[in-house]
Structure formats: C-alpha cells, structure tokens
Design a protein around this motif. Structure first.
Motif, PDB file in Angstrom:
ATOM      1  N   ALA A 138      29.116  81.217 -44.533  1.00  0.00           N
ATOM      2  CA  ALA A 138      29.802  81.412 -43.125  1.00  0.00           C
ATOM      3  C   ALA A 138      29.202  82.014 -42.246  1.00  0.00           C
ATOM      4  CB  ALA A 138      30.693  81.130 -43.658  1.00  0.00           C
ATOM      5  N   LYS A 139      29.119  83.865 -43.131  1.00  0.00           N
ATOM      6  CA  LYS A 139      29.246  84.848 -42.301  1.00  0.00           C
ATOM      7  C   LYS A 139      27.828  84.834 -41.848  1.00  0.00           C
ATOM      8  CE  LYS A 139      30.004  89.491 -41.135  1.00  0.00           C
ATOM      9  NZ  LYS A 139      30.662  89.433 -40.210  1.00  0.00           N
ATOM     10  N   ALA A 140      26.184  84.990 -42.363  1.00  0.00           N
ATOM     11  CA  ALA A 140      25.392  84.692 -42.636  1.00  0.00           C
ATOM     12  C   ALA A 140      24.976  84.015 -41.760  1.00  0.00           C
ATOM     13  CB  ALA A 140      24.409  84.569 -43.868  1.00  0.00           C
ATOM     14  N   LEU A 141      25.779  82.643 -41.064  1.00  0.00           N
ATOM     15  CA  LEU A 141      25.297  81.513 -40.609  1.00  0.00           C
ATOM     16  C   LEU A 141      26.241  82.101 -39.163  1.00  0.00           C
ATOM     17  CD1 LEU A 141      25.614  78.467 -41.906  1.00  0.00           C
ATOM     18  CD2 LEU A 141      23.687  79.599 -40.815  1.00  0.00           C
ATOM     19  N   SER A 142      26.568  82.854 -39.148  1.00  0.00           N
ATOM     20  CA  SER A 142      27.552  83.510 -37.769  1.00  0.00           C
ATOM     21  C   SER A 142      27.014  84.825 -37.269  1.00  0.00           C
ATOM     22  CB  SER A 142      29.036  83.706 -38.022  1.00  0.00           C
ATOM     23  OG  SER A 142      29.524  84.702 -39.089  1.00  0.00           O
ATOM     24  N   ILE A 143      26.319  85.235 -37.697  1.00  0.00           N
ATOM     25  CA  ILE A 143      25.457  86.260 -38.006  1.00  0.00           C
ATOM     26  C   ILE A 143      24.319  85.584 -37.025  1.00  0.00           C
ATOM     27  CG2 ILE A 143      24.135  88.614 -38.511  1.00  0.00           C
ATOM     28  CD1 ILE A 143      26.232  89.161 -40.447  1.00  0.00           C
ATOM     29  N   VAL A 144      23.575  85.035 -37.421  1.00  0.00           N
ATOM     30  CA  VAL A 144      22.272  84.331 -37.059  1.00  0.00           C
ATOM     31  C   VAL A 144      22.514  83.398 -35.342  1.00  0.00           C
ATOM     32  CG1 VAL A 144      20.661  83.075 -37.647  1.00  0.00           C
ATOM     33  CG2 VAL A 144      20.756  84.063 -38.962  1.00  0.00           C
ATOM     34  N   LEU A 145      24.162  82.668 -35.099  1.00  0.00           N
ATOM     35  CA  LEU A 145      23.800  82.186 -34.036  1.00  0.00           C
ATOM     36  C   LEU A 145      24.022  82.935 -32.886  1.00  0.00           C
ATOM     37  CD1 LEU A 145      26.148  78.992 -35.080  1.00  0.00           C
ATOM     38  CD2 LEU A 145      23.485  79.270 -34.429  1.00  0.00           C
ATOM     39  N   ALA A 146      24.965  84.459 -33.250  1.00  0.00           N
ATOM     40  CA  ALA A 146      25.814  85.196 -32.642  1.00  0.00           C
ATOM     41  C   ALA A 146      24.519  86.407 -31.810  1.00  0.00           C
ATOM     42  CB  ALA A 146      26.657  86.320 -32.342  1.00  0.00           C
ATOM     43  N   SER A 147      23.521  86.134 -32.945  1.00  0.00           N
ATOM     44  CA  SER A 147      22.053  87.150 -32.253  1.00  0.00           C
ATOM     45  C   SER A 147      21.199  86.573 -31.171  1.00  0.00           C
ATOM     46  CB  SER A 147      21.042  87.109 -33.922  1.00  0.00           C
ATOM     47  OG  SER A 147      22.335  88.327 -35.169  1.00  0.00           O
ATOM     48  N   ALA A 148      21.382  85.508 -31.120  1.00  0.00           N
ATOM     49  CA  ALA A 148      20.525  84.713 -30.324  1.00  0.00           C
ATOM     50  C   ALA A 148      21.286  85.054 -29.426  1.00  0.00           C
ATOM     51  CB  ALA A 148      20.614  83.049 -30.456  1.00  0.00           C
ATOM     52  N   PHE A 149      22.999  85.416 -28.815  1.00  0.00           N
ATOM     53  CA  PHE A 149      23.333  86.032 -27.550  1.00  0.00           C
ATOM     54  C   PHE A 149      22.809  86.590 -27.230  1.00  0.00           C
ATOM     55  CE2 PHE A 149      26.948  88.522 -26.593  1.00  0.00           C
ATOM     56  CZ  PHE A 149      26.808  87.520 -25.435  1.00  0.00           C
ATOM     57  N   ARG A 150      22.920  88.126 -28.664  1.00  0.00           N
ATOM     58  CA  ARG A 150      22.789  89.285 -28.322  1.00  0.00           C
ATOM     59  C   ARG A 150      21.421  89.541 -27.833  1.00  0.00           C
ATOM     60  NH1 ARG A 150      25.634  89.784 -33.246  1.00  0.00           N
ATOM     61  NH2 ARG A 150      28.038  90.184 -33.534  1.00  0.00           N
ATOM     62  N   PHE A 151      21.040  88.833 -28.472  1.00  0.00           N
ATOM     63  CA  PHE A 151      19.497  89.435 -28.235  1.00  0.00           C
ATOM     64  C   PHE A 151      18.521  88.657 -26.592  1.00  0.00           C
ATOM     65  CE2 PHE A 151      14.617  88.103 -27.163  1.00  0.00           C
ATOM     66  CZ  PHE A 151      13.906  89.088 -27.612  1.00  0.00           C
ATOM     67  N   MET A 152      19.116  88.320 -26.122  1.00  0.00           N
ATOM     68  CA  MET A 152      19.024  88.437 -24.421  1.00  0.00           C
ATOM     69  C   MET A 152      19.993  89.030 -23.850  1.00  0.00           C
ATOM     70  SD  MET A 152      17.363  85.594 -24.076  1.00  0.00           S
ATOM     71  CE  MET A 152      16.810  85.462 -22.259  1.00  0.00           C
ATOM     72  N   VAL A 153      21.279  89.237 -23.754  1.00  0.00           N
ATOM     73  CA  VAL A 153      21.867  89.639 -23.418  1.00  0.00           C
ATOM     74  C   VAL A 153      21.498  91.330 -23.547  1.00  0.00           C
ATOM     75  CG1 VAL A 153      24.203  88.745 -22.935  1.00  0.00           C
ATOM     76  CG2 VAL A 153      23.709  90.705 -25.143  1.00  0.00           C
ATOM     77  N   TYR A 154      20.601  92.283 -24.775  1.00  0.00           N
ATOM     78  CA  TYR A 154      20.761  93.590 -24.814  1.00  0.00           C
ATOM     79  C   TYR A 154      19.383  93.796 -23.996  1.00  0.00           C
ATOM     80  CZ  TYR A 154      23.957  93.914 -29.087  1.00  0.00           C
ATOM     81  OH  TYR A 154      24.869  94.054 -29.314  1.00  0.00           O
ATOM     82  N   ARG A 155      17.668  92.885 -24.282  1.00  0.00           N
ATOM     83  CA  ARG A 155      16.748  92.443 -23.663  1.00  0.00           C
ATOM     84  C   ARG A 155      17.382  93.314 -21.944  1.00  0.00           C
ATOM     85  NH1 ARG A 155      13.364  88.634 -22.313  1.00  0.00           N
ATOM     86  NH2 ARG A 155      11.700  90.491 -22.250  1.00  0.00           N
ATOM     87  N   THR A 156      18.305  92.337 -21.298  1.00  0.00           N
ATOM     88  CA  THR A 156      18.315  91.590 -19.954  1.00  0.00           C
ATOM     89  C   THR A 156      19.040  92.638 -19.050  1.00  0.00           C
ATOM     90  OG1 THR A 156      17.770  89.193 -20.347  1.00  0.00           O
ATOM     91  CG2 THR A 156      19.475  89.740 -18.067  1.00  0.00           C
ATOM     92  N   TRP A 157      19.738  93.036 -19.505  1.00  0.00           N
ATOM     93  CA  TRP A 157      20.919  93.307 -19.216  1.00  0.00           C
ATOM     94  C   TRP A 157      21.220  95.423 -19.908  1.00  0.00           C
ATOM     95  CZ3 TRP A 157      23.124  88.663 -19.528  1.00  0.00           C
ATOM     96  CH2 TRP A 157      22.983  88.094 -18.169  1.00  0.00           C
ATOM     97  N   VAL A 158      21.396  95.277 -20.975  1.00  0.00           N
ATOM     98  CA  VAL A 158      21.680  96.787 -21.402  1.00  0.00           C
ATOM     99  C   VAL A 158      19.606  97.571 -21.233  1.00  0.00           C
ATOM    100  CG1 VAL A 158      22.312  97.466 -23.687  1.00  0.00           C
ATOM    101  CG2 VAL A 158      23.518  95.761 -23.255  1.00  0.00           C
TER     102      VAL A 158
END
Length: 166
Positions: A138-158
């Motif tokens: 459950a932890k690993a799946l939650s990390i993977v799914l949230a990482s897609a969001f993180r990749f997009m916002v880090y490269r786009t805005w941060v």
C-alpha cells in the motif's frame, strides 16, 4: 519559310540538383533532455522512496506507531532528503535557489504527502492491506501514484529554467 526555334540555340547547361538534406528534428534533443531529466528525477525519487519505506517500516513495525502517523512522518522525512537531491542533482541546471522555490517545493510536496496518505489509507483500511507485506505494498503504490503528480509540478513550477535560459 519555316523557322524552327530549337535550331540555332546553344544547348542549355543544366545545373546539378542541390542536395536536399533533411532538417534535423528539433524534438529529438528535447526528448533526450526530458529523458535525462526523468532519469535524474528517478534517481532522486528512488532514494527518497528508500528513505520513505525504511522510515515507514521503522516507525510502524519497529516503534509501533499508528499507520497514518508512520506514513506521514516517513513522507516528510523523505521530502526533506528529496529537496536536497532535486536542488543539487536533478534540477541543478535550473534557476538558483530562491525563497519562492523553497516555498513551492514544500507546498507541492505537502500536497504530495496528502495524496500519498489518502492513497495509503485507501489501501491499508479500505482494501485491508494491513499486514507487514500489505502495508508495504500500500505504501509503495501510494508513493508511485503521488510521484507522477510531483514530477509534473516540480519541473513545471518549482525548478523552472532561468528566464533567459532554455
């Protein structure tokens, strides 16, 4: 009297046809740059996942913390280590560190922690993934799914390119 127009003319010299070379596809360097960026993100993210999973297991199974406290704390510890990795490795070519960049990183990371926690809760409580193996899945799946969001916002805005850069 008949006049033939072709008679008396000098033969026309033909020029060799120009060599037509295909234009280089501009998207190839861009794709290569994106692939390299994704690889660096994966290296930093992978180390962050390791920190996240190790701290989570220590807190949940070693220190017997509550599952949600363990997942949130582990995500926050990983967030701190990830900032250093992203800033100095994955996005080192981007604009210099600013207060805005730090605030955006931790704001979006906080959203990522919230997403990750909701997804973990859904797996842990909703799907009954509460044993040692199930909680890690459950932890690993939650990390993977949230990482897609993180990749997009880090490269786009941060970690944006400098205004005069690419």
């Amino acid at each position: 009297m008949t006049v033939h127009l072709t008679e008396g003319r000098a033969p026309v010299a033909t020029l060799p046809s120009p060599v037509v070379r295909p234009r280089p596809v501009r998207s190839v360097p861009r794709v290569r740059r994106l692939a390299l960026e994704l690889a660096r993100f994966a290296v930093v993210g992978g180390s962050g996942v390791a920190v996240n999973i190790l701290f989570f297991n220590l807190a949940l199974h070693g220190l017997t913390w509550a599952p949600m406290a363990a997942t949130v704390a582990a995500s926050c510890v990983a967030m701190g280590t990830n900032y250093l990795g992203f800033r100095y490795f994955a996005y080192r070519d981007r604009a210099s560190r600013t207060r805005r960049q730090i605030v955006l990183f931790f704001a979006f990371s906080g959203l990522g922690v919230a997403m990750e926690s909701v997804l973990f809760y859904a797996g842990y409580q909703g799907l009954g993934m509460s044993g040692p193996l199930g909680s890690n899945i459950a932890k690993a799946l939650s990390i993977v799914l949230a990482s897609a969001f993180r990749f997009m916002v880090y490269r786009t805005w941060v970690f944006q390119h400098a205004k005069n850069g690419r």
